[in-house]
Motif scaffolding. Structure first.
Motif, short mmCIF file in Angstrom:
data_model
loop_
_atom_site.label_atom_id
_atom_site.label_comp_id
_atom_site.label_asym_id
_atom_site.label_seq_id
_atom_site.Cartn_x
_atom_site.Cartn_y
_atom_site.Cartn_z
N LEU A 125 0.86 -1.13 -0.19
CA LEU A 125 0.22 0.12 -0.44
C LEU A 125 0.91 1.08 0.44
O LEU A 125 0.62 2.01 -0.63
CB LEU A 125 -0.54 0.04 0.94
CG LEU A 125 -1.59 1.74 1.40
CD1 LEU A 125 -2.15 1.17 -0.10
CD2 LEU A 125 -2.70 1.33 3.13
N GLY A 126 1.79 0.55 0.63
CA GLY A 126 3.08 2.68 0.74
C GLY A 126 3.88 2.61 -0.37
O GLY A 126 3.60 3.80 -0.92
N TYR A 127 3.89 1.50 -1.33
CA TYR A 127 4.93 1.61 -2.26
C TYR A 127 3.49 2.04 -3.45
O TYR A 127 3.95 3.30 -4.29
CB TYR A 127 5.11 0.44 -3.24
CG TYR A 127 6.13 0.48 -4.00
CD1 TYR A 127 7.18 1.07 -3.76
CD2 TYR A 127 5.63 0.06 -5.00
CE1 TYR A 127 8.15 0.95 -5.08
CE2 TYR A 127 6.53 0.04 -6.24
CZ TYR A 127 7.69 0.33 -6.18
OH TYR A 127 8.37 0.53 -7.41
N GLN A 160 9.47 3.57 -14.47
CA GLN A 160 9.09 2.11 -15.72
C GLN A 160 8.91 0.90 -15.04
O GLN A 160 9.81 0.39 -14.10
CB GLN A 160 10.02 1.97 -17.05
CG GLN A 160 10.47 3.69 -17.36
CD GLN A 160 8.72 4.34 -17.96
OE1 GLN A 160 8.41 3.33 -18.31
NE2 GLN A 160 8.87 5.75 -18.43
N PRO A 161 8.51 0.07 -15.56
CA PRO A 161 8.53 -1.13 -14.98
C PRO A 161 10.30 -2.11 -14.76
O PRO A 161 9.90 -2.07 -13.76
CB PRO A 161 7.94 -2.29 -16.35
CG PRO A 161 6.88 -1.46 -17.33
CD PRO A 161 7.33 0.09 -16.61
N ARG A 162 11.53 -1.28 -15.73
CA ARG A 162 11.81 -2.12 -15.07
C ARG A 162 12.60 -1.49 -14.13
O ARG A 162 13.10 -2.26 -13.35
CB ARG A 162 13.16 -1.75 -16.08
CG ARG A 162 15.06 -1.78 -16.32
CD ARG A 162 15.32 -1.76 -16.83
NE ARG A 162 15.13 0.23 -17.07
CZ ARG A 162 16.16 1.14 -16.51
NH1 ARG A 162 16.93 0.54 -15.81
NH2 ARG A 162 16.07 2.40 -16.06
N THR A 163 12.13 -0.21 -13.65
CA THR A 163 13.04 0.37 -12.25
C THR A 163 11.75 -0.39 -11.35
O THR A 163 12.64 -0.35 -10.15
CB THR A 163 12.34 1.97 -12.10
OG1 THR A 163 13.33 2.43 -13.18
CG2 THR A 163 12.79 2.65 -11.14
N CYS A 164 10.58 -0.34 -11.47
CA CYS A 164 9.74 -1.15 -10.43
C CYS A 164 10.45 -3.10 -10.12
O CYS A 164 9.99 -3.75 -8.84
CB CYS A 164 8.48 -1.39 -10.46
SG CYS A 164 7.50 0.08 -10.49
N TRP A 165 10.97 -3.41 -11.37
CA TRP A 165 11.38 -4.15 -11.34
C TRP A 165 12.42 -4.35 -10.19
O TRP A 165 12.70 -5.72 -9.66
CB TRP A 165 12.22 -4.80 -12.86
CG TRP A 165 12.01 -6.57 -12.96
CD1 TRP A 165 13.95 -6.62 -13.20
CD2 TRP A 165 12.31 -7.75 -11.78
NE1 TRP A 165 14.28 -7.90 -12.92
CE2 TRP A 165 12.80 -8.36 -11.91
CE3 TRP A 165 10.79 -8.07 -11.68
CZ2 TRP A 165 13.06 -9.74 -11.85
CZ3 TRP A 165 11.22 -10.14 -11.23
CH2 TRP A 165 11.84 -10.54 -11.28
N ASP A 178 13.04 -2.46 -8.28
CA ASP A 178 12.83 -2.26 -6.30
C ASP A 178 13.07 -3.53 -5.78
O ASP A 178 13.08 -3.70 -4.57
CB ASP A 178 11.62 -1.34 -6.14
CG ASP A 178 12.22 0.27 -6.89
OD1 ASP A 178 13.68 0.20 -6.43
OD2 ASP A 178 11.28 0.99 -7.24
N LEU A 179 11.44 -4.66 -6.69
CA LEU A 179 12.06 -5.50 -5.70
C LEU A 179 13.17 -6.43 -6.27
O LEU A 179 12.98 -7.18 -5.17
CB LEU A 179 10.40 -6.33 -7.28
CG LEU A 179 10.37 -7.83 -6.73
CD1 LEU A 179 9.28 -7.94 -5.79
CD2 LEU A 179 9.33 -8.11 -7.83
N GLN A 180 13.68 -6.65 -7.06
CA GLN A 180 14.75 -6.83 -6.88
C GLN A 180 15.78 -7.09 -5.52
O GLN A 180 16.49 -8.00 -4.82
CB GLN A 180 16.01 -6.97 -8.04
CG GLN A 180 15.18 -7.89 -9.00
CD GLN A 180 16.34 -7.13 -10.22
OE1 GLN A 180 17.06 -6.63 -10.65
NE2 GLN A 180 16.56 -8.93 -11.55
N SER A 181 15.77 -5.70 -5.32
CA SER A 181 16.11 -5.00 -4.01
C SER A 181 15.84 -4.76 -2.79
O SER A 181 16.55 -5.77 -1.89
CB SER A 181 17.20 -3.34 -4.13
OG SER A 181 17.04 -2.84 -5.51
N VAL A 182 14.45 -5.28 -2.59
CA VAL A 182 13.43 -6.16 -2.15
C VAL A 182 13.98 -7.80 -0.98
O VAL A 182 14.47 -7.94 -0.15
CB VAL A 182 12.39 -6.01 -1.55
CG1 VAL A 182 11.54 -6.44 -0.96
CG2 VAL A 182 12.24 -3.96 -1.52
N THR A 183 14.04 -8.01 -2.34
CA THR A 183 14.36 -9.29 -1.77
C THR A 183 15.57 -10.12 -1.94
O THR A 183 15.67 -10.66 -1.29
CB THR A 183 14.13 -10.36 -3.58
OG1 THR A 183 12.83 -10.02 -4.55
CG2 THR A 183 14.45 -11.61 -3.04
#
Length: 294
Positions: free
Chosen positions: A94-96, A111-116, A118-123
């Protein structure tokens, strides 16, 4: 000393150093105080504007209280790590989404690449924490509980003192490291490794991600910033009241002092501010001549 008291009153006194004059070194004439200026560039504060800025300090105090409340619930077995993980995941998503929605027009749309990315960093962060949770769980086994609590209190205090309140995104390295160190100390006193992983994940969300979102709210939706701070402060006081009523009273008094009393004192003391400027000040290079010296 007046102009008629000088030994050479017939000679006009000049404020120069390159020629000899029939006057003492400490001689000045009546024009000396003509250049006196009071409170030059004084900034006038408005009470509610200062209260709004002080709300950032109050909500950070409440964030620490919320984290301590979650730890108390986990330590007393009133909140399972699975439930807290689900709540943390939902809050993070929700915060993201809110963070992306409040992106200013000056910033490029992600862009989707940036969101991807971010997901990689969180993982990577979560995998690292999950893998080292058993080690972190036993990190302070040889240290007494009182010492762990004392270190945690000192580190949380260092977090509050060193937090960059004027620039909350991203959090300062010293402030964030102090908060994470305190989180590791407290998480090591929980029953299992999953509890430690959950507590450290919440610490990242509260101390690393929340300040970035709050900064975005302050810049993108300033009219809602005060309501967010009030909500966080209410959650902090209410959470502590459920497990530690005395701590809730202390937090409420601290919030009232920081948010309401201190801004009032600042505004009131502005009336008594009296800075004087004049020819006795150090010389400053004017902007018209500064480019010649570059």
């Amino acid at each position: 000393m007046g102009p008629d008291d000088g030994p050479g009153a017939a000679v006009a006194w000049r404020k120069v150093l390159w020629e000899r004059q029939p006057y003492p070194d400490n001689y000045v004439d009546q024009r000396f105080l003509e250049e006196l200026r009071r409170n030059e560039g004084l900034r006038q504060y408005r009470y509610w504007a200062v209260v709004r800025e002080a709300g950032l300090v109050g909500q950070q105090l409440s964030c620490v209280a919320i984290f301590i409340t979650l730890w108390l619930y986990m330590e007393q077995g009133l909140l399972s790590p699975g439930t807290l993980l689900l709540i943390s995941l939902a809050s993070s998503l929700l915060g993201y989404g809110l963070y992306q929605a409040l992106a200013s027009q000056a910033e490029p749309v992600l862009q989707p690449r940036t969101c991807w990315a971010d997901l990689q960093s969180v993982t990577i962060f979560l995998s690292f924490i999950f893998g080292f949770s058993p080690v972190l769980k036993t990190l302070t086994e040889s240290v007494s509980t009182d010492t762990v609590y004392a270190m945690s209190a000192v580190m949380l205090l260092a977090h509050l003192v060193s937090f960059p309140y004027t620039h909350t995104s991203p959090p300062g390295s010293l402030s964030l490291n102090a908060a994470l160190f305190a989180s590791v100390c407290l998480a090591s006193r929980l029953p299992g490794a999953l509890h430690t992983f959950t507590m450290l994940s919440c610490a990242l969300m509260v101390f690393a991600l929340w300040p970035c979102l709050l900064r975005r709210v302050k810049n993108g939706a300033p009219h809602h910033f005060a309501a967010v701070c009030v909500g966080v402060c209410a959650a902090g006081v209410g959470g502590l009241a459920s497990r530690w009523p005395g701590g809730a009273v202390i937090l409420a008094l601290a919030l009232a002092t920081v948010i309401l009393l201190c801004p009032w004192l600042l505004v009131q003391l502005q009336r008594h501010k009296d800075n004087i400027h004049g020819p006795w000040d150090e010389a400053e290079i004017s902007e018209d001549l500064s480019h010649f010296l570059q």
